[in-house]
Design an enzyme around this catalytic site. Sequence first.
Site, PDB file in Angstrom:
ATOM      1  N   CYS A 299     -42.553 -96.982 -58.927  1.00  0.00           N
ATOM      2  CA  CYS A 299     -42.100 -97.283 -60.288  1.00  0.00           C
ATOM      3  C   CYS A 299     -40.909 -96.430 -60.698  1.00  0.00           C
ATOM      4  CB  CYS A 299     -43.245 -97.079 -61.270  1.00  0.00           C
ATOM      5  SG  CYS A 299     -43.901 -95.386 -61.270  1.00  0.00           S
TER       6      CYS A 299
ATOM      7  N   HIS B 202     -45.582 -91.650 -63.952  1.00  0.00           N
ATOM      8  CA  HIS B 202     -45.299 -93.091 -63.949  1.00  0.00           C
ATOM      9  C   HIS B 202     -44.269 -93.330 -65.039  1.00  0.00           C
ATOM     10  CE1 HIS B 202     -45.731 -97.448 -64.256  1.00  0.00           C
ATOM     11  NE2 HIS B 202     -45.909 -97.279 -65.555  1.00  0.00           N
TER      12      HIS B 202
END
Length: 531
Positions: A105, A35
Amino acid sequence: MSTHKVELYIYDLSGGMAATMSPMLIGKRIEGIWHTSIVVYNREYFFGSSGVESCNPGATVLGAPLKVQPLGETQVPYSVFIDYINGLSESTYAGATYNLFKHNCNNFSEDIAQFLCGASIPKYILDLPNEVLSSSLGAAYPALVAQLEKSARPIAEEQDRAHHRNREQSPDFDQLNSQIEEARYNSFLLAQRRKTLKDKLAKKERKREKKRKKILREVGIIPVEIRQDLVMADTEALNGDEAQLPSDQALALEEEEKRDDEEKKKARDPPIVYKDLIDVKTEFDALIGLIDGKLSPEEQRSTEELHQYMLGDEGSWALGDGFLDFVGRLLNDKELPVEVRVRLLNILSVAALKDDVILVLHQDRKDHVLMNYAYEIDRLTPQEQEAIALFMVNMFENLSSSEWLLYISEWTYNNQQTSNIRVTTKVAVHSLLSDLPVLQERGSAIVHNLACKEVFDDIAVELTMALLQYFNSKPAEEQLFRCMKALAKFVQVSTQEVPQLIQMIGPDPKSFKGTSERIDTLIEQIGTKLR
């Protein structure tokens, strides 16, 4: 223009499990389930199923990042960035667009990095294989993303967002959100400015103390009142700055930023642009006459938005998400007459002179509609070539759009790797070496403007080869001056290869001596690098 550090925060959502378990589960080692977020302007930005989120750096449930990777620095003003983020959050990166495999993301971090500083995030993150996310390793990914989204904001903000999703957004509401974000950033800037001011005052104080001791050594005395008056004056100035209202401070900072921009513009060599060449109303009316009855309802709305932007004195916010699709249709639909493309490009060449055109350009970072079309300049009609060259010349009017022309991030077009700077160079060289006088003239302007920027060695060498070939055509004084000025810059950029090319290929710049006094001066400058 101030610069701001851009960083990539990298988190492993598996908490180290991916590295341990991946060989057993998928037959190869994967270091992490990644992430990422972008940290800039003292704020962390990321994308999830609720859309674009922001928080204080490292304030999510994930805690401190596994790794912080510097991406570079940006000169994009905070207000422009907020406008850009607001636009993304309602279009490309709205919550409904989130997709674990194709639009997550990491894609968001890549786009923001490209926008801010033309950098890319690590390839191993973007290439995180689908089989990892679809395995038991990635099963917890959506829940973790939802958890970190919640941790990015207080409960009150969560309730406000729920209310926000259930109401129709208005320009006033968006503007208020933008102002809130700006106020946060301005507070940070103000603190930094105060620190700088205090540091300067301390430095000044040390200089005065040093001077006082020197005078005391020389004459033995100095009135104490003078020193006290000086210190009080500086202290009052500092206190006066601190006593300003936040709104006054924000305005003062905004004015300071504008002054910095103006100073930077004054400091650079002025670009050659064509401000009065196109009557935008005439071009727009002609374009509408050519495409009337041939547009879809969405494309018709785009013509109305273009009218608002170019003739209604509205900002680039007037252009909707589908505007570049509309531009791509007109540029690539070969069933439309050539004049449609020429008229559209002429209008865009006037748009290139606007301060906020950069927001339109950055919407094209994915499909590269404009640059892919420009890449084909050698296959276009003469009228289209002249129009695309005019558009590119005028792009140098503003610092942000001229920097956009120099982006080095690559993409594949017609099985060829290219980039903004490669396309810009191709248009410059093709135009300069054309048989068309108008195109040659605009090509000399592009080369001149490129030389006013910072270009890499290979670009300087490629443009030098074109210049030397162009010199054989015995150009007019104005074009010769532009090109000789560019050559004088390129011998400084590539101190070995460019001088060698001049000496090997020719013609010798001295052969143009006597054309004009300003050209003679440039020839002398070049000559010092050839000795």
